[in-house]
Design a protein around this motif. Structure first.
Motif, mmCIF file in Angstrom:
data_model
loop_
_atom_site.group_PDB
_atom_site.id
_atom_site.type_symbol
_atom_site.label_atom_id
_atom_site.label_comp_id
_atom_site.label_asym_id
_atom_site.label_seq_id
_atom_site.Cartn_x
_atom_site.Cartn_y
_atom_site.Cartn_z
ATOM 1 N N VAL A 1 59.155 44.989 28.938
ATOM 2 C CA VAL A 1 60.007 44.075 28.260
ATOM 3 C C VAL A 1 59.159 42.561 28.533
ATOM 4 N N ALA A 2 58.870 42.414 29.639
ATOM 5 C CA ALA A 2 58.397 40.939 29.954
ATOM 6 C C ALA A 2 56.923 40.858 29.212
ATOM 7 N N ARG A 3 56.252 41.835 29.058
ATOM 8 C CA ARG A 3 54.995 41.617 28.213
ATOM 9 C C ARG A 3 55.482 41.288 26.846
ATOM 10 N N GLU A 4 56.488 42.013 26.093
ATOM 11 C CA GLU A 4 56.873 41.689 24.728
ATOM 12 C C GLU A 4 57.564 40.382 24.515
ATOM 13 N N LEU A 5 58.514 40.199 25.414
ATOM 14 C CA LEU A 5 59.329 38.756 25.274
ATOM 15 C C LEU A 5 58.686 37.495 25.454
ATOM 16 N N SER A 6 57.520 37.685 26.459
ATOM 17 C CA SER A 6 56.574 36.677 26.710
ATOM 18 C C SER A 6 55.628 36.120 25.690
ATOM 19 N N ALA A 7 55.435 37.213 24.798
ATOM 20 C CA ALA A 7 54.620 36.847 23.710
ATOM 21 C C ALA A 7 55.550 36.389 22.477
ATOM 22 N N GLN B 1 60.872 39.484 40.845
ATOM 23 C CA GLN B 1 60.120 38.325 40.903
ATOM 24 C C GLN B 1 59.256 38.528 40.074
ATOM 25 N N THR B 2 58.160 39.752 39.650
ATOM 26 C CA THR B 2 57.542 40.055 38.762
ATOM 27 C C THR B 2 58.076 39.692 37.442
ATOM 28 N N PHE B 3 59.138 40.174 36.948
ATOM 29 C CA PHE B 3 59.586 39.883 35.716
ATOM 30 C C PHE B 3 59.842 38.580 35.537
ATOM 31 N N LEU B 4 60.374 37.805 36.359
ATOM 32 C CA LEU B 4 60.624 36.405 36.055
ATOM 33 C C LEU B 4 59.449 35.513 36.276
ATOM 34 N N SER B 5 58.326 35.786 36.982
ATOM 35 C CA SER B 5 56.866 35.036 36.893
ATOM 36 C C SER B 5 56.354 35.357 35.874
ATOM 37 N N ALA B 6 56.554 35.951 34.774
ATOM 38 C CA ALA B 6 56.108 36.093 33.334
ATOM 39 C C ALA B 6 56.651 35.233 32.427
ATOM 40 N N PHE B 7 57.663 34.373 33.065
ATOM 41 C CA PHE B 7 58.116 33.232 32.135
ATOM 42 C C PHE B 7 58.373 31.894 32.693
ATOM 43 N N PRO B 8 58.191 30.789 31.941
ATOM 44 C CA PRO B 8 58.593 29.617 32.652
ATOM 45 C C PRO B 8 59.796 29.481 33.452
ATOM 46 N N PRO B 9 59.971 28.778 34.560
ATOM 47 C CA PRO B 9 61.083 28.702 35.464
ATOM 48 C C PRO B 9 62.154 28.172 34.673
ATOM 49 N N THR C 1 64.223 49.075 18.779
ATOM 50 C CA THR C 1 63.205 49.015 19.296
ATOM 51 C C THR C 1 62.632 47.549 19.597
ATOM 52 N N MET C 2 61.713 47.555 20.536
ATOM 53 C CA MET C 2 61.192 46.062 20.677
ATOM 54 C C MET C 2 60.406 45.480 19.452
ATOM 55 N N LYS C 3 59.757 46.307 18.701
ATOM 56 C CA LYS C 3 59.352 45.498 17.478
ATOM 57 C C LYS C 3 60.432 45.375 16.498
#
Length: 482
Positions: free
Chosen positions: A289-295, A325-333, A457-459
């Protein structure tokens, strides 16, 4: 098996190589890139920078000052320890595999999830476990068995041991088999009759295999599915109770079985929680989810809420904190608001670890929602023992709006309690306009259900983000999510 473990360590080595350029830089500028690197590797638990044999920056805890020459001395690339040391790795009594990569400027330490290695051992030896066989991974003078336990020496027993070493990394895989295999005992009697029985057994086994495929226990089947990436995230939008605009989403897990197709969560999630497989499943969902939403971050509303379901077994160590923490680090604070939904249908006993875990989650901005509120036996005790930000009203109460006076009174009481405690409310399972209007009149903050959108789905969710502003208003004057 060695090839699979080598692949994991290759991925870890690549992450260490990318982090090497950060060694020597101030932690203030290196902390975010470290967390981004950890977020993009499924095997990396922590990354730490080392200068003059002192770890001064971690992807989990940021700036630190910890001597590491006694923990992981120079020139030794792999280390297996039982206790994770200090803030570098959250002082929890679980095995930790540490990978070290040195350079002229210093070193990078990488903490690796040991479960990834023990799962390889477990799957490879599951078919022979009944025969008394064992599989072990050796690093230096320490060992990891197939159940993920740390050992200081090889187990005793009447086993014939053979070892196989990796040509790329300093570890060995050990396999122990009984002195006399059952098949040898079987053939030691009347050979003719025994051979007939063996042939018949092989024939019947072949028929079963062709008809039903490989038979695995439910736990083994779920671990196989996890390795094949069959657990996929579905997203159900959450809308504002004020105007129906999109404000967040809940992540739901689905099992896309290679033979049976899509499997409902109620058929496998309870078993996954019971055997502990839910922990790596949730971790993989958060990474994807982090990979998809960050894009697609530019298409999300400000302070977008995203929630994941957790169970009590995930609250007994600090790996949940590291996953968040890993999830949140994929996005700006401040760009994403992460919420963990804790069900009250399974009792969570407060311990020193759970209390500290919830405090640290609060410190990094993670919100806690009490799911299925009013349906379990621990509602009030949870509110007294844990910091809770949201109450999530169960669909069984929402479904009775307009038809059951008692449920309406219970719902009104729940909303009044939440208002007195300063908690926001979320209602799920909304399926018609009457329910939506009833909850809106009572100022429920967030609404969720098929009336607004089904899980997608994410798509499909990414496609919805592009078209949401153009959707027409519904009868209540709100813009539905789909």
């Amino acid at each position: 098996m060695i090839s699979q473990v080598d692949d994991i360590l290759d991925n870890v080595k690549d992450s260490a190589g990318e982090a090497q350029s950060l060694v020597g830089k101030a932690c203030a500028g290196a902390e975010v890139p470290l967390r981004m690197l950890a977020a993009h590797s499924p095997y990396v638990r922590t990354l730490a920078l080392v200068f003059k044999e002192r770890a001064y920056c971690s992807s989990v805890f940021g700036e630190m000052d910890i001597p590491v020459n006694q923990l992981h001395e120079p020139g030794r690339s792999l280390l297996l320890v039982e206790r994770e040391h200090n803030e570098l790795n959250s002082d929890v009594l679980t095995p930790l595999l540490s990978f070290r990569q040195d350079s002229e400027d210093g070193a990078v330490l990488v903490g690796v999830y040991p479960s990834e290695l023990s799962e390889k051992l477990l799957i490879e030896q599951s078919s022979s476990r009944k025969l008394g066989s064992r599989q072990l991974l050796q690093i230096g003078n320490t060992w990891l068995d197939e159940s993920g336990q740390f050992l200081e020496q090889r187990p005793d027993g009447d086993l014939n041991w053979q070892s196989y070493g990796s040509s790329k990394y300093l570890y060995r895989i050990w396999q122990g088999r009984p002195e006399q295999a059952p098949l040898a005992l079987l053939l030691s009697g009347e050979e003719g009759m025994m051979m007939v029985l063996v042939i018949l057994a092989l024939g019947m086994g072949g028929m079963v295999y062709v008809t039903w495929g490989r038979m695995l226990t439910p736990e083994m089947e779920m671990r196989r599915a996890l390795l094949r990436g069959e657990f996929v995230p579905f997203i159900q939008p959450i809308v504002s109770g004020h105007d129906g605009s999109l404000v967040g989403a809940e992540v739901l897990v689905r099992w896309n079985h290679y033979r049976s197709g899509m499997i409902r969560p109620d058929l496998f999630v309870p078993l996954a929680e019971e055997c502990g497989v839910i922990v790596p499943i949730t971790r993989e969902l958060m990474l994807e989810v982090a990979r998809e939403l960050s894009a697609h971050l530019d298409q999300l509303p400000p302070e977008f809420h995203i929630s994941f379901n957790i169970c009590p077994i995930q609250c007994h160590d600090f790996s949940l904190l590291e996953d968040c923490q890993t999830f949140l680090s994929a996005f700006p604070p401040g760009r994403i608001c992460l919420t963990l939904e804790l069900t009250e249908r399974v009792l969570l006993e407060p311990t020193e670890i759970t209390t500290l875990l919830f405090e640290r989650l609060d410190q990094i901005g993670v919100k806690i929602a009490l799911d299925d509120f009013g349906t379990g036996h621990s509602s009030l005790s949870y509110l007294q023992q844990f910091r809770v930000d949201y109450l999530k009203i169960d669909r069984c109460f929402v479904a009775m709006i307009g038809s059951d006076a008692l449920s309406r009174h219970i719902l009104d009481g729940t909303l009044d309690l939440a208002q007195r405690l300063g908690l926001k409310t979320v209602a799920e399972g909304i399926e018609n306009q009457e329910q939506a209007d009833f909850l809106r009149e009572r100022q429920v903050a967030y609404l969720q259900g098929f009336w607004f959108a089904q899980p997608m789905t994410m798509k499909e969710f990414n496609a919805y983000l592009r078209t949401a502003p153009e959707l027409p208003l519904n009868e209540g004057g709100w813009r539905p999510a789909m």
